[in-house]
Design a protein around this motif. Structure first.
Motif, PDB file in Angstrom:
ATOM      1  N   HIS A 237      19.175 -14.012  28.978  1.00  0.00           N
ATOM      2  CA  HIS A 237      17.787 -13.657  29.246  1.00  0.00           C
ATOM      3  C   HIS A 237      16.924 -14.895  29.055  1.00  0.00           C
ATOM      4  O   HIS A 237      17.357 -15.893  28.466  1.00  0.00           O
ATOM      5  N   PHE A 238      15.712 -14.859  29.551  1.00  0.00           N
ATOM      6  CA  PHE A 238      14.795 -15.986  29.418  1.00  0.00           C
ATOM      7  C   PHE A 238      13.484 -15.496  28.822  1.00  0.00           C
ATOM      8  O   PHE A 238      12.913 -14.499  29.286  1.00  0.00           O
ATOM      9  N   LYS A 239      13.039 -16.196  27.805  1.00  0.00           N
ATOM     10  CA  LYS A 239      11.792 -15.833  27.136  1.00  0.00           C
ATOM     11  C   LYS A 239      10.599 -16.065  28.055  1.00  0.00           C
ATOM     12  O   LYS A 239      10.646 -16.903  28.966  1.00  0.00           O
ATOM     13  N   ASN A 240       9.542 -15.338  27.785  1.00  0.00           N
ATOM     14  CA  ASN A 240       8.322 -15.452  28.586  1.00  0.00           C
ATOM     15  C   ASN A 240       7.425 -16.548  28.012  1.00  0.00           C
ATOM     16  O   ASN A 240       6.272 -16.318  27.638  1.00  0.00           O
ATOM     17  N   ASP A 241       7.974 -17.758  27.919  1.00  0.00           N
ATOM     18  CA  ASP A 241       7.185 -18.888  27.447  1.00  0.00           C
ATOM     19  C   ASP A 241       7.167 -19.970  28.522  1.00  0.00           C
ATOM     20  O   ASP A 241       7.730 -19.801  29.602  1.00  0.00           O
ATOM     21  N   GLN A 242       6.508 -21.083  28.227  1.00  0.00           N
ATOM     22  CA  GLN A 242       6.343 -22.125  29.231  1.00  0.00           C
ATOM     23  C   GLN A 242       7.670 -22.716  29.669  1.00  0.00           C
ATOM     24  O   GLN A 242       7.866 -23.048  30.843  1.00  0.00           O
ATOM     25  N   ALA A 243       8.598 -22.863  28.764  1.00  0.00           N
ATOM     26  CA  ALA A 243       9.904 -23.463  29.083  1.00  0.00           C
ATOM     27  C   ALA A 243      10.927 -22.445  29.540  1.00  0.00           C
ATOM     28  O   ALA A 243      12.059 -22.823  29.885  1.00  0.00           O
ATOM     29  N   ASN A 244      10.538 -21.159  29.537  1.00  0.00           N
ATOM     30  CA  ASN A 244      11.504 -20.104  29.868  1.00  0.00           C
ATOM     31  C   ASN A 244      12.798 -20.292  29.094  1.00  0.00           C
ATOM     32  O   ASN A 244      13.901 -20.394  29.643  1.00  0.00           O
ATOM     33  N   THR A 245      12.663 -20.345  27.785  1.00  0.00           N
ATOM     34  CA  THR A 245      13.787 -20.627  26.904  1.00  0.00           C
ATOM     35  C   THR A 245      14.900 -19.599  27.096  1.00  0.00           C
ATOM     36  O   THR A 245      14.666 -18.391  27.013  1.00  0.00           O
ATOM     37  N   PRO A 246      16.114 -20.062  27.368  1.00  0.00           N
ATOM     38  CA  PRO A 246      17.222 -19.104  27.533  1.00  0.00           C
ATOM     39  C   PRO A 246      17.606 -18.463  26.214  1.00  0.00           C
ATOM     40  O   PRO A 246      17.537 -19.082  25.152  1.00  0.00           O
ATOM     41  N   GLN A 247      17.997 -17.247  26.286  1.00  0.00           N
ATOM     42  CA  GLN A 247      18.416 -16.486  25.105  1.00  0.00           C
ATOM     43  C   GLN A 247      19.680 -15.723  25.474  1.00  0.00           C
ATOM     44  O   GLN A 247      19.702 -14.959  26.448  1.00  0.00           O
ATOM     45  N   VAL A 248      20.739 -15.928  24.720  1.00  0.00           N
ATOM     46  CA  VAL A 248      22.024 -15.320  25.017  1.00  0.00           C
ATOM     47  C   VAL A 248      22.316 -14.209  24.023  1.00  0.00           C
ATOM     48  O   VAL A 248      22.179 -14.404  22.808  1.00  0.00           O
ATOM     49  N   THR A 249      22.702 -13.057  24.553  1.00  0.00           N
ATOM     50  CA  THR A 249      23.084 -11.923  23.715  1.00  0.00           C
ATOM     51  C   THR A 249      24.573 -11.672  23.904  1.00  0.00           C
ATOM     52  O   THR A 249      25.044 -11.516  25.047  1.00  0.00           O
ATOM     53  N   ALA A 250      25.315 -11.670  22.813  1.00  0.00           N
ATOM     54  CA  ALA A 250      26.748 -11.384  22.855  1.00  0.00           C
ATOM     55  C   ALA A 250      26.976  -9.910  22.554  1.00  0.00           C
ATOM     56  O   ALA A 250      26.437  -9.376  21.575  1.00  0.00           O
ATOM     57  N   LEU A 251      27.747  -9.253  23.409  1.00  0.00           N
ATOM     58  CA  LEU A 251      28.012  -7.828  23.259  1.00  0.00           C
ATOM     59  C   LEU A 251      29.515  -7.599  23.225  1.00  0.00           C
ATOM     60  O   LEU A 251      30.260  -8.163  24.036  1.00  0.00           O
ATOM     61  N   MET A 252      29.950  -6.777  22.279  1.00  0.00           N
ATOM     62  CA  MET A 252      31.351  -6.377  22.223  1.00  0.00           C
ATOM     63  C   MET A 252      31.471  -4.976  22.812  1.00  0.00           C
ATOM     64  O   MET A 252      30.921  -4.015  22.285  1.00  0.00           O
ATOM     65  N   PHE A 253      32.140  -4.880  23.953  1.00  0.00           N
ATOM     66  CA  PHE A 253      32.296  -3.605  24.634  1.00  0.00           C
ATOM     67  C   PHE A 253      33.596  -2.955  24.177  1.00  0.00           C
ATOM     68  O   PHE A 253      34.686  -3.515  24.367  1.00  0.00           O
ATOM     69  N   LEU A 254      33.481  -1.767  23.617  1.00  0.00           N
ATOM     70  CA  LEU A 254      34.662  -1.015  23.173  1.00  0.00           C
ATOM     71  C   LEU A 254      35.155  -0.173  24.347  1.00  0.00           C
ATOM     72  O   LEU A 254      34.978   1.046  24.390  1.00  0.00           O
TER      73      LEU A 254
END
Length: 324
Positions: A237-254
């Motif tokens: 995902h990308f934050k709603n800031d000037q640099a559009n900072t990337p943000q990674v979410t790790a999910l464990m799918f069972l």
């Protein structure tokens, strides 16, 4: 041969004895030739575009059938005409029949009549072939996405780039067999009316309430009992800031599935077991809000989850969870 000769002498003149049979003969001839040319183009080249195919393989067979129906209708009407009284001059049809009887004495005329009979047999073959070709064409994604259901252009665009782009629309939306196809086409009359009059939802409403269950669609390709275990997934995902900072979410799918050694089911795919069912209450039309959840094994409730706050919203229905 004499009997065949007598039958031809008595029948063929009636094809032009009144305007109904004459019109039917003309329609059959024109539509049959059009279909023949279209089949030749379709088989010897890259094929026709979807709109030409829709007209030729869906409309022309209807005209061919109409012509074939007009011919016996005209013959029936001719049979009901009053007969001339004894001694009265013959009716026009009788004059034609007498002239045809004299003409049939010529070998050349008989050969021409044989040619007409051959064309009649060919018409039956054409009608059967083009009917099959029309049904096949109606089952293509191009027909569903561009010709008939053109209002679903966004869905068709997404389908073309999806993992299921090689799976035909009808494989999931229509069951196998003639009865399923007939049921789907009859239920689609309402949609045809909506497209013709412009009265349809924009965008197309979801979810599809009459979609076939996953056991009849997804499980034809995907093995429900395959043990997939746990899968690690990353969502960027990308934050709603000037640099559009990337943000990674790790999910464990069972994901789970059936253990090949023990036969036990685990994870979210445990609902695919023939013994297990997951039922939930639907609280809104979009199925985004759910109420009570129940887990059943062999038809008996073994576990139950209640919504936070005790619920209170009206229950619109109960569904059994599947892949869709």
């Amino acid at each position: 041969m004499p009997k065949l000769y007598a039958t031809l002498v008595g029948f063929l003149p009636r094809l032009w004895s009144n305007w109904i049979t004459l019109l039917g003969t003309a329609i059959v001839t024109c539509s049959g030739l059009t279909i023949l040319v279209a089949l030749a183009i379709d088989l010897t080249s890259r094929g026709l575009n979807v709109y030409a195919s829709a007209v030729i393989f869906l409309v022309m067979p209807g005209l061919l059938a109409l012509g074939l129906l007009l011919i016996p209708l005209g013959l029936w009407r001719e049979r009901r005409r009053p007969r001339p009284a004894e001694g009265a001059p013959p009716l026009e049809a009788d004059s034609v029949q007498a002239a045809f009887a004299r003409a049939m004495e010529s070998p050349t005329v008989r050969r021409r009549v044989g040619f007409v009979l051959l064309l009649t047999v060919l018409n039956v073959f054409i009608f059967a072939t083009v009917t099959y070709r029309g049904v096949t064409f109606m089952e293509t994604p191009q027909f569903c996405g561009t010709t008939c259901h053109r209002v679903m252009q966004p869905e068709y665009d997404a389908y073309q780039t999806s993992p299921h782009s090689r799976v035909a629309c009808v494989d999931c939306h229509i069951g196998s067999g003639a009865s399923s196809a007939l049921k789907a086409k009859l239920s689609g009359l309402r949609q045809v009316w909506g497209v013709a009059t412009g009265h349809f939802h924009r965008p197309i409403e979801t979810p599809v309430h009459n979609l076939r269950p996953a056991s009849e669609t997804c499980e034809n390709c995907h093995q429900p009992n395959r043990q997939s275990g746990q899968r690690l997934g990353f969502r960027v995902h990308f934050k709603n800031d000037q640099a559009n900072t990337p943000q990674v979410t790790a999910l464990m799918f069972l994901v789970g599935g059936q253990d090949a050694r023990t036969g036990a089911w685990s994870g979210i795919h445990s609902h695919a077991s023939a013994r297990t069912q997951i039922r939930f209450e639907v609280l809104d039309q979009k199925r985004q809000k759910i109420g009570k959840i129940q887990k059943l094994e062999d038809g008996k409730v073994i576990k139950e989850w209640l919504p936070a706050g005790g619920g209170g919203a009206p229950v619109l229905g109960t569904r059994t969870m599947d892949c869709t």
